[in-house]
Design an enzyme around this catalytic site. Structure first.
Site, PDB file in Angstrom:
ATOM      1  N   ALA A  66      22.804 -22.681  -8.764  1.00  0.00           N
ATOM      2  CA  ALA A  66      22.923 -23.633  -9.863  1.00  0.00           C
ATOM      3  C   ALA A  66      23.691 -24.852  -9.358  1.00  0.00           C
ATOM      4  O   ALA A  66      24.354 -24.807  -8.324  1.00  0.00           O
ATOM      5  CB  ALA A  66      23.635 -22.985 -11.045  1.00  0.00           C
ATOM      6  N   GLY A 111      22.015 -18.743  -8.676  1.00  0.00           N
ATOM      7  CA  GLY A 111      20.847 -18.926  -9.533  1.00  0.00           C
ATOM      8  C   GLY A 111      19.539 -18.815  -8.799  1.00  0.00           C
ATOM      9  O   GLY A 111      18.511 -18.466  -9.394  1.00  0.00           O
ATOM     10  N   GLU A 114      18.840 -15.185  -8.620  1.00  0.00           N
ATOM     11  CA  GLU A 114      18.476 -14.750  -9.968  1.00  0.00           C
ATOM     12  C   GLU A 114      17.072 -15.202 -10.352  1.00  0.00           C
ATOM     13  O   GLU A 114      16.348 -14.483 -11.053  1.00  0.00           O
ATOM     14  CB  GLU A 114      19.516 -15.279 -10.964  1.00  0.00           C
ATOM     15  N   GLU A 134      29.145 -15.987  -6.979  1.00  0.00           N
ATOM     16  CA  GLU A 134      29.822 -16.645  -8.099  1.00  0.00           C
ATOM     17  C   GLU A 134      31.304 -16.290  -8.216  1.00  0.00           C
ATOM     18  O   GLU A 134      32.101 -17.117  -8.674  1.00  0.00           O
ATOM     19  CB  GLU A 134      29.103 -16.303  -9.420  1.00  0.00           C
TER      20      GLU A 134
END
Length: 260
Positions: A66, A111, A114, A134
């Site tokens: 992200a 991300g 994911e 993270e």
């Protein structure tokens, strides 16, 4: 609709979404997520896309994660909203009628990992790297990593990866079942296309029904999953493709499936 950060190419019923933000290693911003949600709705409604592949532009990254520059100043409320945005889009991807293949051509961190987890099948290039780092940023995976990763590789391995934030290569990713196959980078999309075609040659309703039964069954007891399987199995005998497939088998010819 015109997309700034994404492209969709369709060849003979196989779609390829490419995330095109190479200077930012294809990082997922709110704008990228908004575009991806819109494009996935187009794919879902399409009568011409049988299988969907997802990849990233450039040679370095699938999706590096992200967009941290966007996240760093968020508060508890806006942070939750950003997680919900990502989870909603990745749920769209996971629940897409069509089978999906992630072609992971480099970094798939946070991300990006994911995003790959939300696909049905994952192929990786030899230079790919995976991780959920993270915790090193003071947060937890927020786009489904705490839920999809343990369902795929088991709770113990997922906890080790998430608690340590370590990054693993393709050999380890393949060993733990995070990826299905590993290829040289210049072969990745070609191999993804081969896999997509091997799926596409089968009866579309049977393939998409298989996806639905598998995914739904993972959230059911074995008993209820088997009941659902029997219902779908029986329902497919009302389709023309079932008649065509079995007649072709008995008469030793190739079937001509029509999606009905």
């Amino acid at each position: 609709m015109t997309y700034e950060f994404l492209s969709l190419d369709v060849q003979s019923g196989i779609g390829t979404i490419t995330i095109e933000r190479p200077k930012m290693l294809n990082a997922l911003s709110s704008d990228v997520l908004l575009e991806l949600g819109s494009l996935l709705r187009e794919v879902e409604k399409s009568n011409t896309i049988d299988v969907l592949m997802i990849t990233g532009s450039g040679e370095k990254a699938f999706v590096a994660g992200a967009d941290i520059s966007e996240m760093k100043d968020k508060n508890a409320i806006s942070g939750k909203k950003f997680s919900q945005e990502g989870n909603n889009v990745f749920a769209q991807l996971a629940n897409l009628t069509q089978p999906t293949i992630a072609c992971i051509n480099g970094f798939a961190l946070g991300g990006g990992c994911e995003l790959a987890l939300a696909c049905d099948i994952r192929l990786a290039s030899t230079n790919a790297k995976f991780g959920q780092p993270e915790v090193g940023l003071g947060i937890v995976p927020g786009f489904g990593g705490t839920q999809r990763l343990p369902r795929l590789v088991g709770a113990g391995i997922a906890k080790e990866l998430i608690f340590t934030g370590k990054v693993i290569g393709t050999d380890e990713a393949h060993r733990i079942g995070l990826v299905n196959h590993v290829y040289n980078q210049d072969e990745l999309l070609e191999e993804g296309m081969k896999l997509a075609k091997s799926i596409q040659k089968n009866a579309y309703l049977a393939v998409t029904s298989s996806k639905a039964v598998i995914d739904s069954g993972l959230d059911m007891s074995l008993e209820n999953g088997l009941k659902y399987e029997a219902e779908v199995f029986g329902a497919l005998f009302a389709t023309n493709d079932q008649k065509e497939g079995m007649d072709a088998f008995v008469n030793k010819r190739k079937p001509n499936f029509t999606k009905d």
